[in-house]
Write a protein that holds these residues in place. Sequence first.
Motif, short mmCIF file in Angstrom:
data_model
loop_
_atom_site.label_atom_id
_atom_site.label_comp_id
_atom_site.label_asym_id
_atom_site.label_seq_id
_atom_site.Cartn_x
_atom_site.Cartn_y
_atom_site.Cartn_z
N UNK A 111 0.83 -1.21 0.00
CA UNK A 111 0.00 0.00 0.00
C UNK A 111 0.86 1.25 0.00
N UNK A 112 1.91 1.27 0.79
CA UNK A 112 2.82 2.43 0.83
C UNK A 112 3.43 2.67 -0.54
N UNK A 113 3.84 1.58 -1.21
CA UNK A 113 4.40 1.70 -2.55
C UNK A 113 3.36 2.25 -3.53
N UNK A 114 2.11 1.81 -3.40
CA UNK A 114 1.04 2.31 -4.28
C UNK A 114 0.81 3.80 -4.05
N UNK A 115 0.81 4.21 -2.79
CA UNK A 115 0.60 5.62 -2.45
C UNK A 115 1.71 6.51 -3.00
N UNK A 116 2.91 5.97 -3.12
CA UNK A 116 4.05 6.73 -3.63
C UNK A 116 4.20 6.64 -5.15
N UNK A 117 3.43 5.77 -5.78
CA UNK A 117 3.51 5.57 -7.22
C UNK A 117 2.64 6.58 -7.96
N UNK A 118 3.12 7.12 -9.08
CA UNK A 118 2.28 8.02 -9.89
C UNK A 118 0.99 7.35 -10.37
N UNK A 119 1.01 6.03 -10.52
CA UNK A 119 -0.17 5.28 -10.98
C UNK A 119 -1.16 5.00 -9.85
N UNK A 120 -0.74 5.25 -8.60
CA UNK A 120 -1.56 4.98 -7.41
C UNK A 120 -1.96 3.52 -7.29
N UNK A 121 -1.09 2.64 -7.77
CA UNK A 121 -1.29 1.21 -7.58
C UNK A 121 0.06 0.50 -7.66
N UNK A 122 0.13 -0.68 -7.04
CA UNK A 122 1.38 -1.44 -7.04
C UNK A 122 1.04 -2.91 -6.89
N UNK A 123 1.75 -3.74 -7.67
CA UNK A 123 1.60 -5.19 -7.59
C UNK A 123 2.68 -5.79 -6.69
N UNK A 124 2.34 -6.90 -6.09
CA UNK A 124 3.30 -7.78 -5.42
C UNK A 124 3.03 -9.17 -5.99
N UNK A 125 3.89 -9.59 -6.90
CA UNK A 125 3.67 -10.85 -7.62
C UNK A 125 4.12 -12.05 -6.80
N UNK A 126 3.33 -13.11 -6.85
CA UNK A 126 3.70 -14.38 -6.23
C UNK A 126 4.15 -15.40 -7.27
N UNK A 127 3.90 -15.15 -8.55
CA UNK A 127 4.36 -16.04 -9.60
C UNK A 127 5.84 -15.76 -9.88
N UNK A 128 6.53 -16.78 -10.35
CA UNK A 128 7.98 -16.68 -10.53
C UNK A 128 8.40 -15.87 -11.75
N UNK A 129 7.55 -15.87 -12.78
CA UNK A 129 7.90 -15.16 -14.01
C UNK A 129 6.62 -14.78 -14.74
N UNK A 163 -2.64 -6.64 -5.53
CA UNK A 163 -2.72 -5.38 -6.25
C UNK A 163 -3.23 -4.34 -5.26
N UNK A 164 -2.33 -3.50 -4.77
CA UNK A 164 -2.70 -2.41 -3.86
C UNK A 164 -3.14 -1.23 -4.71
N UNK A 165 -4.30 -0.69 -4.40
CA UNK A 165 -4.91 0.35 -5.22
C UNK A 165 -5.36 1.51 -4.33
N UNK A 166 -5.15 2.71 -4.82
CA UNK A 166 -5.56 3.90 -4.11
C UNK A 166 -6.64 4.64 -4.90
N UNK A 167 -7.52 5.38 -4.20
CA UNK A 167 -8.51 6.19 -4.93
C UNK A 167 -7.82 7.10 -5.93
N UNK A 168 -8.42 7.19 -7.11
CA UNK A 168 -7.86 8.03 -8.18
C UNK A 168 -7.03 7.26 -9.18
#
Length: 131
Positions: free
Chosen positions: A13-31, A41-46
């Motif tokens: 969530x912190x990474x999403x809040x700091x991202x210009x896209x207001x979202x950030x993934x944390x992948x569990x798949x290897x590739x 998928x952390x998502x912020x309003x907007x």
Amino acid sequence: MQLINSTLLNEVTKQAQESPRLRMNCNFHDSLDAKAQRLLNALEPGTILPIHRHPHTAETYLLLRGKIRVMFYNDKKEETESTLLDPLVGSFGVHIPANQWHTLEVLDSGSVLFEVKDGPYTPLRENDLLK
């Protein structure tokens, strides 16, 4: 092992809040070629998620925290259905069939989805965006 707990959700969530896209993934798949794409998928309003579809895979969202409205559309860009996901009222997730136009609106800061879809990862093509 990776524990999915409040610490991890807060980090993403912190990474999403700091991202210009207001979202950030944390992948569990290897590739990106993995047969199953599993991620937080952390998502912020907007955040802007265009109306899109995945022609070759269904997609499942489970909302771990927050509040999100998921909207479905027809080929004419008309909203045909929407559902509110809110784990505090027992509405936890949605399964989106392959080729279904959809998007979402984030209603609460700190919202985090667990997403699953078939791999390999394929970027959205121009004809998979509803304009």
